[in-house]
Design a protein around this motif. Structure first.
Motif, mmCIF file in Angstrom:
data_model
loop_
_atom_site.group_PDB
_atom_site.id
_atom_site.type_symbol
_atom_site.label_atom_id
_atom_site.label_comp_id
_atom_site.label_asym_id
_atom_site.label_seq_id
_atom_site.Cartn_x
_atom_site.Cartn_y
_atom_site.Cartn_z
ATOM 1 N N LYS A 112 0.826 -1.196 0.000
ATOM 2 C CA LYS A 112 0.000 0.000 0.000
ATOM 3 C C LYS A 112 0.868 1.256 0.000
ATOM 4 C CE LYS A 112 -3.718 2.313 2.458
ATOM 5 N NZ LYS A 112 -4.418 2.448 3.733
ATOM 6 N N SER A 115 2.536 1.728 -3.326
ATOM 7 C CA SER A 115 1.556 2.144 -4.321
ATOM 8 C C SER A 115 1.237 3.623 -4.188
ATOM 9 C CB SER A 115 0.266 1.338 -4.170
ATOM 10 O OG SER A 115 0.545 -0.025 -4.306
ATOM 11 N N GLU A 116 1.091 4.060 -2.939
ATOM 12 C CA GLU A 116 0.793 5.466 -2.706
ATOM 13 C C GLU A 116 1.920 6.364 -3.201
ATOM 14 O OE1 GLU A 116 -0.566 6.567 1.439
ATOM 15 O OE2 GLU A 116 -2.218 5.388 0.611
ATOM 16 N N TYR A 119 1.819 6.451 -6.908
ATOM 17 C CA TYR A 119 0.699 7.279 -7.331
ATOM 18 C C TYR A 119 1.085 8.753 -7.321
ATOM 19 C CZ TYR A 119 -3.657 9.901 -6.859
ATOM 20 O OH TYR A 119 -4.659 10.812 -7.009
ATOM 21 N N TYR A 120 1.706 9.189 -6.209
ATOM 22 C CA TYR A 120 2.098 10.586 -6.117
ATOM 23 C C TYR A 120 3.211 10.938 -7.085
ATOM 24 C CZ TYR A 120 -1.031 11.950 -2.446
ATOM 25 O OH TYR A 120 -2.161 12.275 -1.754
ATOM 26 N N LYS A 121 4.008 9.939 -7.447
ATOM 27 C CA LYS A 121 5.049 10.201 -8.442
ATOM 28 C C LYS A 121 4.414 10.559 -9.787
ATOM 29 C CE LYS A 121 8.858 9.823 -6.204
ATOM 30 N NZ LYS A 121 9.724 11.004 -6.045
ATOM 31 N N TYR A 122 3.312 9.939 -10.099
ATOM 32 C CA TYR A 122 2.585 10.275 -11.331
ATOM 33 C C TYR A 122 2.119 11.728 -11.271
ATOM 34 C CZ TYR A 122 1.966 5.450 -13.064
ATOM 35 O OH TYR A 122 2.161 4.193 -13.548
ATOM 36 N N ILE A 123 1.486 12.047 -10.140
ATOM 37 C CA ILE A 123 0.945 13.401 -9.977
ATOM 38 C C ILE A 123 2.051 14.445 -10.079
ATOM 39 C CG2 ILE A 123 -0.358 14.933 -8.445
ATOM 40 C CD1 ILE A 123 -2.084 12.649 -9.061
ATOM 41 N N TYR A 143 1.310 18.208 -2.177
ATOM 42 C CA TYR A 143 1.764 16.865 -1.821
ATOM 43 C C TYR A 143 2.134 16.812 -0.342
ATOM 44 C CZ TYR A 143 4.962 12.932 -1.334
ATOM 45 O OH TYR A 143 5.593 11.808 -0.897
#
Length: 198
Positions: A112, A115-116, A119-123, A143
């Motif tokens: 988890k 994954s989080e 996810y924030y790396k994408y953003i 962030y």
DNA sequence: CCATTAAATGGCC
DNA sequence: GGCCATTTAATGG
């Protein structure tokens, strides 16, 4: 924090102290330990061809330091440099693997967490590809604020210098200073005693 | 005090 | 936006 302190200790983790500017590990070296920050602050950085510093992350209490490298066979792509006096728990890779094998809920927690992060790396990547400095800066600030329990406007104090912010978005200090002031006029944030509140 | 570091400004490309 | 020079503010010994 990511992993319970007592659990780490029971698998043999040792606490180690660091002072500012000390290196936890260098880019290009082989990952051999799981690291978790007890207190203090560490930055992950990389120097590009021009000698300009790129900061990939600034980590504080409770965070692990580049744990993803323990799951793949690669060298560290960044340096881990202490920027505020630190205590760090250090657990050898083999013990870390044993701990995961014997604690399945922990494995899921780490999934988890990873994954989080991803996810924030994408953003962050989306924001940092913007040509607008405002978007890039707000991306980083939002962030950091996302970890705060208090989401009220101007309630979160950003504990980053303008220079660190600049190194995170690949821009210059002057640009950050000017853009932050512009954002203040737009009521997106507030500056008190030089500190940014968002 | 003085030194250091961060923040802020202005001029120029 | 970056680069350079300079000023101002804050911090700590």
């Amino acid at each position: 924090m990511l992993i319970d302190t007592d659990l780490l200790l029971s698998y043999g983790a040792k606490e180690q102290s660091f002072t500012p500017l000390e290196i936890v590990f260098n880019e290009g070296s082989t990952p051999r330990y799981y690291y978790q920050i007890v207190n203090g602050k560490i930055k992950l950085n990389h120097y590009n061809g021009d000698g300009k510093e790129l900061i990939l992350a600034i980590l504080t209490s409770g965070f692990s330091v580049c744990e993803l490298l323990l799951f793949i066979d690669k060298k560290y792509p960044v340096n881990a440099v202490v920027i505020e006096e630190c205590k760090i728990l250090k657990l050898p890779k083999t013990d870390f693997e044993k701990m995961l094998d014997e604690n399945h809920t922990l494995s899921r927690d780490i999934n988890k967490f990873l994954s989080e992060r991803l996810y924030y790396k994408y953003i962050m990547l989306e924001n940092n590809l913007s040509t607008h400095a405002e978007v890039r800066i707000l991306g980083v600030l939002d962030y950091y604020k996302s970890f705060s329990p208090n989401q009220t406007l101007y309630s979160y104090e950003v504990l980053l210098t303008r220079q660190q912010l600049a190194s995170m978005i690949g821009m210059r200090v002057e640009t950050v200073i000017r853009t932050v002031k512009k954002l203040e006029k737009q009521n997106k944030l507030e500056i008190r005693r030089g500190k940014i509140y968002i």
